[in-house]
Design an enzyme around this catalytic site. Structure first.
Site, PDB file in Angstrom:
ATOM      1  N   LYS A   1      27.444  57.195  28.517  1.00  0.00           N
ATOM      2  CA  LYS A   1      26.867  56.408  29.924  1.00  0.00           C
ATOM      3  C   LYS A   1      26.971  55.029  29.894  1.00  0.00           C
ATOM      4  O   LYS A   1      26.761  54.428  28.950  1.00  0.00           O
ATOM      5  CB  LYS A   1      25.630  57.209  30.309  1.00  0.00           C
ATOM      6  CG  LYS A   1      24.480  56.938  29.552  1.00  0.00           C
ATOM      7  CD  LYS A   1      23.930  55.383  29.885  1.00  0.00           C
ATOM      8  CE  LYS A   1      22.552  55.108  29.068  1.00  0.00           C
ATOM      9  NZ  LYS A   1      22.328  53.837  29.022  1.00  0.00           N
TER      10      LYS A   1
ATOM     11  N   ALA B   1      23.554  53.211  18.248  1.00  0.00           N
ATOM     12  CA  ALA B   1      22.629  52.244  18.821  1.00  0.00           C
ATOM     13  C   ALA B   1      23.288  51.097  19.631  1.00  0.00           C
ATOM     14  O   ALA B   1      23.281  49.912  19.393  1.00  0.00           O
ATOM     15  CB  ALA B   1      22.276  51.508  17.563  1.00  0.00           C
ATOM     16  N   ALA B   2      23.961  51.734  20.653  1.00  0.00           N
ATOM     17  CA  ALA B   2      24.816  50.839  21.657  1.00  0.00           C
ATOM     18  C   ALA B   2      24.422  50.750  23.051  1.00  0.00           C
ATOM     19  O   ALA B   2      24.868  49.911  23.934  1.00  0.00           O
ATOM     20  CB  ALA B   2      26.076  51.278  21.556  1.00  0.00           C
ATOM     21  N   GLY B   3      23.282  51.621  23.339  1.00  0.00           N
ATOM     22  CA  GLY B   3      22.981  51.754  24.962  1.00  0.00           C
ATOM     23  C   GLY B   3      23.934  52.436  25.511  1.00  0.00           C
ATOM     24  O   GLY B   3      23.960  52.348  26.821  1.00  0.00           O
TER      25      GLY B   3
ATOM     26  N   ALA C   1      24.057  55.893  25.070  1.00  0.00           N
ATOM     27  CA  ALA C   1      23.353  57.316  25.050  1.00  0.00           C
ATOM     28  C   ALA C   1      24.296  58.213  24.151  1.00  0.00           C
ATOM     29  O   ALA C   1      24.163  59.535  24.605  1.00  0.00           O
ATOM     30  CB  ALA C   1      23.480  57.898  26.276  1.00  0.00           C
ATOM     31  N   GLY C   2      24.897  57.586  23.105  1.00  0.00           N
ATOM     32  CA  GLY C   2      25.595  58.522  22.494  1.00  0.00           C
ATOM     33  C   GLY C   2      24.887  59.938  21.553  1.00  0.00           C
ATOM     34  O   GLY C   2      25.323  61.034  21.577  1.00  0.00           O
TER      35      GLY C   2
ATOM     36  N   SER D   1      22.026  61.207  22.829  1.00  0.00           N
ATOM     37  CA  SER D   1      21.690  61.903  23.802  1.00  0.00           C
ATOM     38  C   SER D   1      22.921  62.877  24.441  1.00  0.00           C
ATOM     39  O   SER D   1      22.621  64.088  24.890  1.00  0.00           O
ATOM     40  CB  SER D   1      21.096  61.016  25.373  1.00  0.00           C
ATOM     41  OG  SER D   1      20.052  60.446  24.737  1.00  0.00           O
ATOM     42  N   ALA D   2      24.018  62.215  24.358  1.00  0.00           N
ATOM     43  CA  ALA D   2      25.249  62.940  24.739  1.00  0.00           C
ATOM     44  C   ALA D   2      25.637  64.222  23.718  1.00  0.00           C
ATOM     45  O   ALA D   2      25.818  65.169  24.389  1.00  0.00           O
ATOM     46  CB  ALA D   2      26.388  62.047  24.761  1.00  0.00           C
TER      47      ALA D   2
ATOM     48  N   ASP E   1      17.304  60.335  28.578  1.00  0.00           N
ATOM     49  CA  ASP E   1      18.709  60.318  28.943  1.00  0.00           C
ATOM     50  C   ASP E   1      19.438  61.545  28.626  1.00  0.00           C
ATOM     51  O   ASP E   1      20.514  61.651  29.278  1.00  0.00           O
ATOM     52  CB  ASP E   1      19.474  59.302  28.080  1.00  0.00           C
ATOM     53  CG  ASP E   1      19.079  57.748  28.350  1.00  0.00           C
ATOM     54  OD1 ASP E   1      18.585  57.290  29.402  1.00  0.00           O
ATOM     55  OD2 ASP E   1      19.419  56.742  27.660  1.00  0.00           O
TER      56      ASP E   1
END
Length: 289
Positions: free
Chosen positions: A11, A99-101, A103-104, A106-107, A139
């Site tokens: 996202k 750790a990229a913002g 939502a990996g 969460s996905a 998220d």
């Protein structure tokens, strides 16, 4: 059904505003979230033996009970103990940077919730899955539902919006990691004085006005992260100079994204930042499933 393959989509935040701190310690937010085609792939397979076996194609990433995908599987087993027999094997192929913002994690958790629901024919509703997902992360309900949504509360209260016009998205992930807790703490120490105009963003999306929406991109967490990592500002500038409609940091960062009207424009933006010590992905916005 013995096996299922499912995608967990990343996202971006078209807007991210912080309205205050809640009694439960979380921040009250209001943000427009958008799913993109970039995704991790998860393969779930029934096992006769009890338990969860998680395998990840990134050797150094922990594949234990601390991983959100593992925790999502365990939560489903507990919530539907009367209907889930045996165990599950999960093979996770990572493509979303960590750790990229974006939502990996969460996905991945959302994909496990949806995948186990289908694999075991549980017939749980979207509302039930979102309620479970919210126990693991704010998220996760959005990554379950996808498309374009206004997220409020701590991020788990969702309102479906019309699909954002199909738009190319260039993601640039610098080789740094930003802690979500740090980003929110830095904001608390120095709150924003200018906030996203979510009402105007909703109107632009309702009209299908991509250019107007691009002009309204805003994230109150961006300032603190750019102050700490100054080269992010230079990457943003390169994206815009290369023809992007606009550029913004996603979530707590450090990934920057740019919106582009055409594939050629997106590739030009991607080429402009590839020499900036970043991982670059060209993807597209994704409508509701």
């Amino acid at each position: 059904m013995e096996q299922i393959e499912i995608l967990g989509h990343a996202k971006i935040n078209l807007t991210l505003d912080i309205l205050g701190t809640r009694p439960d310690g979380f921040h009250e937010v209001a943000m427009v979230m958008q799913a993109v085609e970039l995704a991790d792939t998860l393969t779930l397979t029934r096992r006769e033996k009890d338990g969860i076996v998680l395998t990840i194609d990134v050797p150094w990433l922990k594949a234990n009970e601390k991983n959100l995908a593992y925790r999502a599987a365990k939560l489903m087993q507990e919530a539907f103990a009367d209907r889930i027999t045996g165990g599950v094997a999960i093979y996770l192929q990572k493509r979303i940077p960590m750790a990229a913002g974006l939502a990996g994690g969460s996905a991945d958790a959302a994909a496990v919730l949806s995948g186990m629901n289908e694999l075991y024919e549980l017939h749980a509703s979207d509302e039930e899955l979102c309620t479970l997902g919210a126990q693991l992360g704010s998220d996760i309900p959005f990554t379950l539902m996808g498309g374009t949504m206004l997220a409020t509360g701590r991020g788990e209260v969702l309102k479906r919006l019309p699909d954002f016009p199909e738009t190319y998205v260039v993601l640039a992930k610098p080789h740094i990691s930003v802690s979500t807790a740090w980003a929110y703490g830095a904001y608390d120490a120095n709150p924003a004085t200018v906030h996203p105009d979510n009402a105007a963003m909703l109107r632009a999306i309702e009209r299908g006005d991509r250019k107007a929406a691009a002009g309204l991109l805003a994230n109150v967490l961006e300032r603190a992260t750019i102050q700490r990592y100054g080269r992010l500002a230079a990457i943003k500038q390169k994206m815009v100079e290369a023809g992007a409609l606009a550029s913004l940091m996603s979530g707590s960062g450090p990934t920057l994204f740019a919106l582009a009207e055409t594939r050629a424009q997106a590739e030009a933006v991607a080429d402009a930042v590839r020499a900036s010590d970043v991982d670059v992905f060209v993807t597209k916005t994704l409508g509701k499933p």
